[in-house]
Design an enzyme around this catalytic site. Structure first.
Site, short mmCIF file in Angstrom:
data_model
loop_
_atom_site.label_atom_id
_atom_site.label_comp_id
_atom_site.label_asym_id
_atom_site.label_seq_id
_atom_site.Cartn_x
_atom_site.Cartn_y
_atom_site.Cartn_z
N CYS A 180 -31.50 -30.16 23.25
CA CYS A 180 -30.12 -29.85 23.65
C CYS A 180 -29.93 -28.40 24.09
CB CYS A 180 -29.17 -30.19 22.51
SG CYS A 180 -29.33 -31.90 21.97
N HIS A 223 -21.26 -34.08 26.04
CA HIS A 223 -22.58 -33.48 25.81
C HIS A 223 -23.66 -34.15 26.65
CE1 HIS A 223 -25.89 -31.54 23.93
NE2 HIS A 223 -26.09 -32.37 22.92
#
Ligand SMILES: [Zn+2]
Lengths: 389, 119
Positions: free
Chosen positions: A84, A336
């Site tokens: 991420c 996200h």
């Protein structure tokens, strides 16, 4: 050594997109080009963030493909893949290249698709996300990514008395912020009661403690101080970048709730910028789960250790509070798309420092901080931006 | 210690199938791990000793997962068990909580992958 500037930013709406990566990427890139006042031939190099394209899209040599799609064929391109923290790592390298005088104008972009529009439903995507944990010593237990952060958060709750209501307060805050962000995936408010009534994903996390699966792209044009002066875009300064990692697997970390990589990356970024946490006016941090935001506010020095939960409940981290965290809605409400997340944080902060953030504007913000985390709390990149002199 | 004495994942997994939890101890810094490496995760020393880890410990942190990856059937509990100098990520049985005493029951095997099981 020159200083780096962000001279233009762009991003797609985050949410569900039935378009290939290249089309999402082009939308964000052209917005950043137009914002900066540059065209493709003026770009010297391209740093791409994409974490999962090999697994989700059967696309493993993306950088030249995307560069060609937006008219930048021929320049040096490289793809970063760091779970991420993917595109903030790309940003770090772009900044270092500009500071070193290797390139004058660099495009940093991130793009990812994670929703069922990829053809992959929740169990498959959960499996893919879990590949960011240790292959031999974490994945065989059936650990998920919500599970990783649940393990960190449960220990925090045990030691500090952080409650499920405190966790829910983070979700409520970020959803409220998200209502002011037209690009956010979730534009509606929620309540503590609604969060606590949701189905459990990995206790203590319920559905609304978790960020959504998202598709999207974000882009930024990074330029040297000298190049920025000749461009039309309103620059913001890159005051400091810190990048640190922690031990993998998580069972070997000294203290799981400390998120040591964030502490080390923040210390480096603060030193680089010549400021401390008390000087930060606005923060975009990696709230992939509500508990992750609580741990991050402490690791970044924004609140005392153990106070991350009460700070959220008391509104200290809300817009209008002492240190506004995630005015964009954060990963929780904005969305996200893994490889786009780090650059999207910089898009928000650039707009904040320019005073262009509309209803979610933090008044008189001069210093902004981005915190982007990857893997089982193993990678963290912290970036400090400032109003350019 | 010569290279052929370094604990491999295969040896670790085979031992776990036999009901033994192997790990490594770093003589330089004292760190112990249940996730064998080529060098110490804390100090980088390559002088690692293979050790039999305790088979009982206390739950350091845990979670029960309801949404699980493809290939698994939930819900189930996963946690980190504190074995003294080492900690190990394991599947847990019996709805245990932080601070509870647990013992190694054996190995959980899914698709040829092995993980410790404590209860
Ligand atoms: Zn050592």
């Amino acid at each position: 050594m020159t200083d780096a500037r962000i001279v233009g930013v762009g991003m797609t709406d985050f949410g569900v997109h039935e378009r290939p990566l290249m089309e999402l990427f082009a939308e964000a890139t052209f917005e950043a080009f137009d914002d900066a006042g540059v065209s493709a031939p003026e770009i010297d190099a391209f740093y791409l963030g994409n974490a999962m394209g090999g697994q989700t899209e059967r696309d493993t040599h993306l950088a030249p493909t995307l560069a060609t799609h937006v008219g930048m064929a021929g320049i040096p391109c490289q793809r970063y893949e760091d779970a991420c923290a993917t595109s903030s790592n790309a940003f770090k390298h772009a900044v270092r290249a500009v500071e070193a005088g290797q390139h004058d104008v660099v495009l940093v972009g991130g793009v990812e698709r994670c929703t069922p529009a990829t053809g992959l439903e929740t169990p498959e995507m959960t499996e893919i996300f879990a590949t960011a944990s240790h292959r031999q010593y974490e994945q065989p237990t059936g650990l998920t990514f919500p599970g990783v952060f649940a393990l960190l958060t449960k220990r925090h709750m045990h030691e500090y008395g952080t409650t499920e209501e405190d966790l829910a307060a983070v979700a409520v805050k970020n959803h409220r912020h998200g209502t002011h962000n037209p690009r956010a995936q979730f534009g509606t408010e929620t309540t503590v009661e609604q969060v606590l009534e949701g189905p459990v994903v990995a206790d203590p996390f319920r559905l609304m403690d978790c960020c959504p699966f998202s598709d999207g792209a974000a882009a930024a044009v990074v330029a040297s101080e000298e190049a920025a002066e000749s461009l039309a875009g309103t620059p913001v300064g890159v005051a400091g970048v810190g990048h640190a990692t922690d031990i993998v697997p998580l069972a070997d970390k000294v203290d799981v709730k400390a998120t040591q990589a964030a502490r080390d990356a923040a210390a480096a970024a603060y030193e680089d910028a010549g400021i401390g946490p008390q000087d930060v006016d606005v923060v975009e941090l990696h709230d992939c789960f509500t508990g992750a935001e609580i741990l991050a506010t402490e690791a970044l020095g924004l609140v005392e250790d153990g106070e991350g939960g009460t700070a959220a409940t008391e509104g200290r981290t809300a817009l209008g509070g002492e240190i506004p965290v995630n005015p964009s809605g954060g990963l929780k409400a904005k969305g996200h798309p893994i490889g786009a997340t780090g650059v999207a944080q910089l898009v928000e902060l650039t707009e904040q420092l320019r005073g262009e953030a509309g209803d979610r504007q933090v008044e008189d913000a001069t210093h902004a901080l981005a915190h982007n985390l990857g893997g089982d709390a193993a990678t963290t990149v912290v970036s400090v931006l400032e109003v350019a002199e | 210690m010569s290279d052929d004495e370094l604990l491999t994942h295969q040896t670790w997994a085979d031992a776990l199938r036999d009901g033994e939890l192997l790990g490594q101890r770093c003589p330089e810094c004292g760190h112990e791990t249940a996730a064998p490496k080529a060098a110490c995760g804390r100090c980088g020393s390559r002088a690692l000793e293979t050790v039999a880890l305790p088979t009982a410990g206390t739950v350091y942190t845990e979670t029960t997962m309801s949404v699980v990856p493809r290939g698994f059937e939930g819900p189930y509990q996963v946690g980190v068990v504190d074995l003294g100098e080492a900690r190990v990520l394991a599947r847990l049985e019996g709805e245990v909580a932080i601070g509870d005493r647990v013992e190694l029951e054996g190995a959980l095997e899914v698709d040829g992958e092995v993980a410790p099981l404590f209860s």
